[in-house]
Design a protein around this motif. Structure first.
Motif, PDB file in Angstrom:
ATOM      1  N   ASP A 108       0.842  -1.193   0.000  1.00 10.45           N
ATOM      2  CA  ASP A 108       0.000   0.000   0.000  1.00 10.45           C
ATOM      3  C   ASP A 108       0.883   1.251   0.000  1.00 10.45           C
ATOM      4  N   VAL A 109       1.336   1.622  -1.176  1.00 13.20           N
ATOM      5  CA  VAL A 109       2.242   2.766  -1.332  1.00 13.20           C
ATOM      6  C   VAL A 109       1.800   3.587  -2.533  1.00 13.20           C
ATOM      7  N   ASP A 110       2.349   4.791  -2.623  1.00 17.12           N
ATOM      8  CA  ASP A 110       2.138   5.614  -3.808  1.00 17.12           C
ATOM      9  C   ASP A 110       3.320   5.407  -4.745  1.00 17.12           C
ATOM     10  N   VAL A 111       3.028   5.090  -5.975  1.00 18.30           N
ATOM     11  CA  VAL A 111       4.085   4.757  -6.924  1.00 18.30           C
ATOM     12  C   VAL A 111       4.029   5.729  -8.096  1.00 18.30           C
ATOM     13  N   SER A 112       5.178   6.289  -8.433  1.00 18.68           N
ATOM     14  CA  SER A 112       5.260   7.105  -9.644  1.00 18.68           C
ATOM     15  C   SER A 112       6.286   6.472 -10.570  1.00 18.68           C
ATOM     16  N   GLU A 113       6.071   6.625 -11.862  1.00 17.03           N
ATOM     17  CA  GLU A 113       6.987   5.991 -12.813  1.00 17.03           C
ATOM     18  C   GLU A 113       7.174   6.881 -14.049  1.00 17.03           C
TER      19      GLU A 113
END
Lengths: 149, 170
Positions: A108-113
């Protein structure tokens, strides 16, 4: 005794050998194409990225070499920025116009790519994934935004 | 005198028929091989167990906030999200976790209530001898020891299971 003409004998054998070679070449092309197909790569990348995100603590930066995927995406006229999409806890990898494979992760994390800069040879084949702690949208923040507007 | 041309032509037909059969066999084998999805569930369950373990104990010590964690807030406290993509029939039923805490010096005393989260309906397939049922889910159980705040020996047993059959098994 029927004498067989040399020309006829040679032509028949040549045709026979050519047809066999054609068969083998078509078979080999089919096998190679299957191994590097978009569907297989999409699944492989999506699962790989999902597992990496699962095992990564917040604050981790992940770099994945997606050279083969980017080459296929360029060939299929898919923008490199659209190859990997992460929304919520689902990773979607798309290497063809009508393709796409999704796989979820439980971290449960915020992921940017984002993909590497195409003009920089050292990172153009890399895809960057940043794992950040989950941002909680607090009611106090919402009030501040409304007041500013 | 026998004319061999007719015989040669018939043999060629048989030859290409055999080639066609071989090609069909290879195509079927390739389709079965590449059409089968890669199964990453075992790795996924292992990572899940490691993540759960670090949520309850670190450095051989049970964490202070373990008492606040129960089945209702387990996902939130341990930063987990069991929601999955839409292709699965049961979106909230692809994971199952069972965590128990046993006091080694006095098993009758309960250190912490059992935490159970997820869909337990497919867990029985893990214990079935039927090969087809075993592919329904991947289950792993791991145990490790930790010391509580008052230096009591605690054995934490984590049983985790992932279904996701549609994307990992055919």
């Amino acid at each position: 005794m029927v004498k067989r003409k040399r020309g006829t004998f040679l032509a028949e054998n040549i045709i026979f050998i050519v047809l066999n070679l054609a068969f083998l070449i078509i078979l080999m092309l089919f096998l190679f194409k299957q191994g590097s197909g978009a569907i297989l790569l999409e699944q492989s990348y999506a699962k790989q990225i999902a597992l990496l995100i699962n095992s990564a603590p917040a604050g981790t930066e992940i770099q994945i070499n997606m050279q083969e995927g980017f080459e296929l995406a360029d060939k299929n006229k898919v923008n490199r920025a659209d190859v990997v999409n992460i929304y919520g806890n689902i990773v979607k990898v798309k290497l063809s116009e009508k393709g796409g494979y999704e796989y979820s992760f439980f971290n449960d994390v915020d992921v940017s790519e984002f993909p590497g800069n195409i003009y920089d040879d050292s990172i153009k084949n890399l895809h960057f994934i940043i794992v950040n702690p989950k941002q909680e949208f607090l009611p106090e923040n919402l009030n501040e935004v409304e007041n500013e507007e | 005198m026998k004319n061999k041309k007719g015989t040669d032509m018939i043999l060629s037909v048989y030859w290409f028929a055999i080639l066609a059969l071989v090609a069909a066999g290879i195509f079927v084998m390739v389709y079965l091989f590449y059409g089968h999805p890669s199964d990453v569930r075992e790795m996924e369950v292992s990572i899940l167990i490691d993540k759960i373990a670090t949520c309850f104990a670190q450095g051989g010590r049970v964490l202070d906030n373990v008492g606040e964690i129960n089945s209702g807030n387990f996902l939130e406290k341990c930063n987990l999200d069991f929601d999955v993509e839409e292709v699965f029939k049961i979106r909230e039923g692809q994971y199952y976790v069972n965590i128990s805490f046993d006091k080694l010096d006095n098993p009758e005393n309960i250190f912490h209530e059992v935490i159970e989260v997820g869909n337990a309906n497919f867990v029985s397939s893990c214990f079935s001898d039927d090969v087809e049922y075993k592919r329904q889910a991947i289950c792993i159980q791991e145990k490790f020891y930790a010391l509580s705040q008052d230096n009591k020996k605690i054995m934490i047993t984590i049983f985790a299971s992932v279904r996701k059959t549609e994307k990992n098994a055919k």
